[in-house]
Design an enzyme around this catalytic site. Structure first.
Site, PDB file in Angstrom:
ATOM      1  CE1 TYR A 125      63.253 -69.510  78.343  1.00  0.00           C
ATOM      2  CE2 TYR A 125      62.888 -67.564  77.022  1.00  0.00           C
ATOM      3  CZ  TYR A 125      62.619 -68.313  78.140  1.00  0.00           C
ATOM      4  OH  TYR A 125      61.716 -67.846  79.072  1.00  0.00           O
ATOM      5  CE  LYS A 172      69.767 -69.233  93.217  1.00  0.00           C
ATOM      6  NZ  LYS A 172      69.364 -68.470  94.410  1.00  0.00           N
ATOM      7  CG  ASP A 205      67.691 -65.645  94.543  1.00  0.00           C
ATOM      8  OD1 ASP A 205      68.682 -64.926  94.278  1.00  0.00           O
ATOM      9  OD2 ASP A 205      67.788 -66.701  95.193  1.00  0.00           O
ATOM     10  CG  ASP A 229      61.020 -64.318  78.983  1.00  0.00           C
ATOM     11  OD1 ASP A 229      60.385 -63.275  78.738  1.00  0.00           O
ATOM     12  OD2 ASP A 229      60.590 -65.447  78.691  1.00  0.00           O
ATOM     13  CG  ASP A 233      56.661 -60.417  81.728  1.00  0.00           C
ATOM     14  OD1 ASP A 233      57.304 -60.054  80.737  1.00  0.00           O
ATOM     15  OD2 ASP A 233      55.629 -61.117  81.647  1.00  0.00           O
TER      16      ASP A 233
HETATM   17  P1  ATP Z   1      53.882 -64.525  76.822  1.00  0.00           P
HETATM   18  O1  ATP Z   1      54.050 -65.863  77.445  1.00  0.00           O
HETATM   19  O2  ATP Z   1      53.790 -64.551  75.318  1.00  0.00           O
HETATM   20  O3  ATP Z   1      54.817 -63.469  77.348  1.00  0.00           O
HETATM   21  P2  ATP Z   1      51.888 -63.904  78.719  1.00  0.00           P
HETATM   22  O4  ATP Z   1      51.166 -65.129  79.067  1.00  0.00           O
HETATM   23  O5  ATP Z   1      52.941 -63.365  79.633  1.00  0.00           O
HETATM   24  O6  ATP Z   1      52.445 -64.030  77.231  1.00  0.00           O
HETATM   25  P3  ATP Z   1      50.774 -61.528  77.780  1.00  0.00           P
HETATM   26  O7  ATP Z   1      50.063 -61.788  76.529  1.00  0.00           O
HETATM   27  O8  ATP Z   1      52.086 -60.859  77.693  1.00  0.00           O
HETATM   28  O9  ATP Z   1      50.814 -62.877  78.560  1.00  0.00           O
HETATM   29  O10 ATP Z   1      49.840 -60.655  78.721  1.00  0.00           O
HETATM   30  C1  ATP Z   1      49.743 -60.786  80.107  1.00  0.00           C
HETATM   31  C2  ATP Z   1      48.584 -59.892  80.555  1.00  0.00           C
HETATM   32  O11 ATP Z   1      49.004 -58.532  80.478  1.00  0.00           O
HETATM   33  C3  ATP Z   1      47.417 -60.024  79.614  1.00  0.00           C
HETATM   34  O12 ATP Z   1      46.521 -60.949  80.110  1.00  0.00           O
HETATM   35  C4  ATP Z   1      46.831 -58.639  79.544  1.00  0.00           C
HETATM   36  O13 ATP Z   1      45.832 -58.489  80.507  1.00  0.00           O
HETATM   37  C5  ATP Z   1      48.000 -57.737  79.898  1.00  0.00           C
HETATM   38  N1  ATP Z   1      48.552 -57.098  78.701  1.00  0.00           N
HETATM   39  C6  ATP Z   1      49.565 -57.520  77.950  1.00  0.00           C
HETATM   40  N2  ATP Z   1      49.802 -56.695  76.945  1.00  0.00           N
HETATM   41  C7  ATP Z   1      48.898 -55.701  77.043  1.00  0.00           C
HETATM   42  C8  ATP Z   1      48.605 -54.519  76.276  1.00  0.00           C
HETATM   43  N3  ATP Z   1      49.308 -54.187  75.183  1.00  0.00           N
HETATM   44  N4  ATP Z   1      47.592 -53.730  76.680  1.00  0.00           N
HETATM   45  C9  ATP Z   1      46.878 -54.017  77.770  1.00  0.00           C
HETATM   46  N5  ATP Z   1      47.093 -55.116  78.544  1.00  0.00           N
HETATM   47  C10 ATP Z   1      48.093 -55.956  78.183  1.00  0.00           C
END
Ligand code: ATP
Length: 336
Positions: A125, A172, A205, A229, A233
Site C-alpha cells: 500500500y 506468506k 491463506d 486489510d 473484512d
Molecule cells: P472499501 O473498498 O472502501 O473497503 P468496500 O467495497 O469493501 O469498500 P464497503 O463500503 O465497506 O465496501 O461495504 C461493503 C458492503 O457492506 C456494503 O455494500 C454494505 O452493504 C455493507 N456495509 C458496509 N458498511 C455498512 C454499515 N455501516 N451498515 C450496513 N451495511 C454496511
C-alpha cells in the site's frame, strides 16, 4: 499526545457515501458525553474531487496534521489519494482493528473477541505502482525491519496492556521469502522480549480458513498491510458485518479513527447504515484522550441498544441510522 488545557481539537472528515451519515451519528454521541471536544469539519473524497479538483485538499491535510485526533468516515474511489495518503502523512504506523461480537447479534461466533494489528505504512500500500510498458504493471511491496519491529512491538505491548495472552504473526513467507521472511524475523526478535505472551506464526491463506473454522485459536493477529486489510473484512463477517467494526490509525504524534467499512454506495443516502462502527470509533477516540468512563458508557449504551434488537437492517432490525443513534444516546443519558 500534546499537552492541552482547553477542549481537545478533533478534525472531522466525513468523506463520501455512508461516511457522512455514520460520522453524524458518532458526533451526536460524542456531544452527548459532554467531554470537551471541538470539532473542525473538512472535505475529502470523491465528491470533493469533483467540486474542488482535489480529493485531499491542502486545507484538509493541514487540518488533520494540526488536530489532536481525526475522525474519518469513508471515501469511495479516491481511497488511495485520501486515506492512504493521510495515514502516511500522519505517520500512523499502526492500524488497530479490535473486533468483538455483540450479544443478541445473529452471527457465526457470538463470543468472538479478536484484534488485528496491521502494519499501516508499507507493504503493497505504499502507492508504488508502475506501468513499465503498455500491458505490464508492477506494484512494489516494501517491508522494512524498522517498520516490522515497530508494529510487532505495538502488538505485544497491546497484548500486555489489554490482557491478551497470544500474538500470531500472519505471513506468506513460503512464497514471499525475502519480504515476509524479514517481517517474521522482526516479529520473532520482538516476541523474545515478551516471554509472558505466547507467539505463533500462521500462513495467511490457512489463517483465512481457520478464522472461519476455529477463530478461538487466535487473539491478536499481527499482519503486514494487505493481509490485515483482507482478514479484517473476514473477521467482520464472523461477528455480524462491517457495520460493527471500528479502527484506529495510531502513530507517535497523530491518531485517526475510522470505521473499517467503506462508503457503501449501495446503501448511501438512505439513512439505513449501521452507525455502530463509527460510534465505536468515537469511543476509541475518547479512550485516546484518557476519557475512559465516557468511552465505557458509550460502549455499554451501544451494547444495550444492540442487545435489545434496536438495530439497523444489516443486523435484522428495522431502525434507521438516526433512530438507532437516538436510542443509543438516550440509553447513555439514562445510565449517566
Ligand atoms: P472499501 O473498498 O472502501 O473497503 P468496500 O467495497 O469493501 O469498500 P464497503 O463500503 O465497506 O465496501 O461495504 C461493503 C458492503 O457492506 C456494503 O455494500 C454494505 O452493504 C455493507 N456495509 C458496509 N458498511 C455498512 C454499515 N455501516 N451498515 C450496513 N451495511 C454496511
Amino acid at each position: 499526545m500534546r499537552e492541552n488545557t482547553g477542549p481537545h481539537q478533533v478534525a472531522v472528515i466525513p468523506g463520501d457515501g455512508i461516511g457522512l451519515e455514520v460520522i453524524e451519528a458518532a458526533l451526536a454521541v460524542l456531544r452527548a458525553t459532554r467531554v470537551p471536544l471541538e470539532f473542525q469539519r473538512y472535505q475529502a473524497g470523491d465528491e470533493c474531487l469533483k467540486k474542488q479538483g482535489a480529493a485531499l485538499p491542502p486545507a484538509t491535510l493541514a487540518g488533520a496534521l494540526a488536530a489532536e485526533a481525526v475522525l474519518f468516515g469513508a471515501v469511495g474511489d479516491t481511497a488511495a489519494e485520501v486515506i492512504l495518503r493521510l495515514r502516511r502523512e500522519l505517520n500512523t504506523f499502526v492500524n488497530l482493528r479490535p473486533t468483538r461480537a455483540f450479544p443478541g447479534v445473529d452471527c457465526l461466533y457470538p463470543e468472538l473477541k479478536l484484534v488485528i494489528v496491521r502494519e499501516n505504512t508499507e507493504g503493497l500500500y505504499g502507492g508504488l505502482e508502475n506501468e513499465i510498458t503498455p500491458g505490464v504493471v508492477t506494484a512494489m511491496r516494501v517491508i522494512t525491519q524498522r517498520a516490522s519491529e515497530r508494529i510487532a512491538r505495538f502488538a505485544f505491548e497491546y497484548a500486555l496492556r489489554n490482557g491478551f495472552g497470544q500474538v500470531t504473526a500472519i505471513h506468506k513467507a513460503n512464497v514471499l521469502q525475502k519480504s515476509d521472511g524479514l517481517f517474521l524475523r522482526a516479529a520473532r526478535a520482538v516476541a523474545a522480549e515478551y516471554p509472558q505472551i505466547g507467539y505463533q506464526e500462521a500462513l495467511v491463506d490457512s489463517t483465512a480458513m481457520n478464522l472461519v473454522l476455529r477463530p478461538e485459536r487466535f487473539q491478536i493477529l499481527l499482519t503486514p498491510n494487505l493481509f490485515g486489510d483482507i482478514l479484517s473484512d473476514l473477521v467482520a463477517g464472523l461477528v455480524g458485518g462491517l457495520g460493527l467494526c471500528p479502527s484506529a490509525n495510531l502513530g507517535d504524534d497523530h491518531a485517526l479513527f475510522e470505521p473499517v467499512h467503506g462508503s457503501a454506495p449501495d446503501i448511501a443516502g438512505q439513512n439505513i447504515a449501521n452507525p455502530t462502527a463509527a460510534i465505536l470509533c468515537g469511543a476509541m477516540l475518547l479512550r485516546h484522550f484518557g476519557e475512559l468512563p465516557s468511552a465505557e458508557w458509550v460502549e455499554k449504551a451501544l451494547e444495550g441498544t444492540i442487545t435489545a434488537g434496536q438495530t439497523t437492517s444489516d443486523l435484522g432490525g428495522s431502525l434507521s441510522t438516526t433512530e438507532m443513534t437516538q436510542i443509543g444516546r438516550a440509553a447513555w443519558r439514562e445510565r449517566a
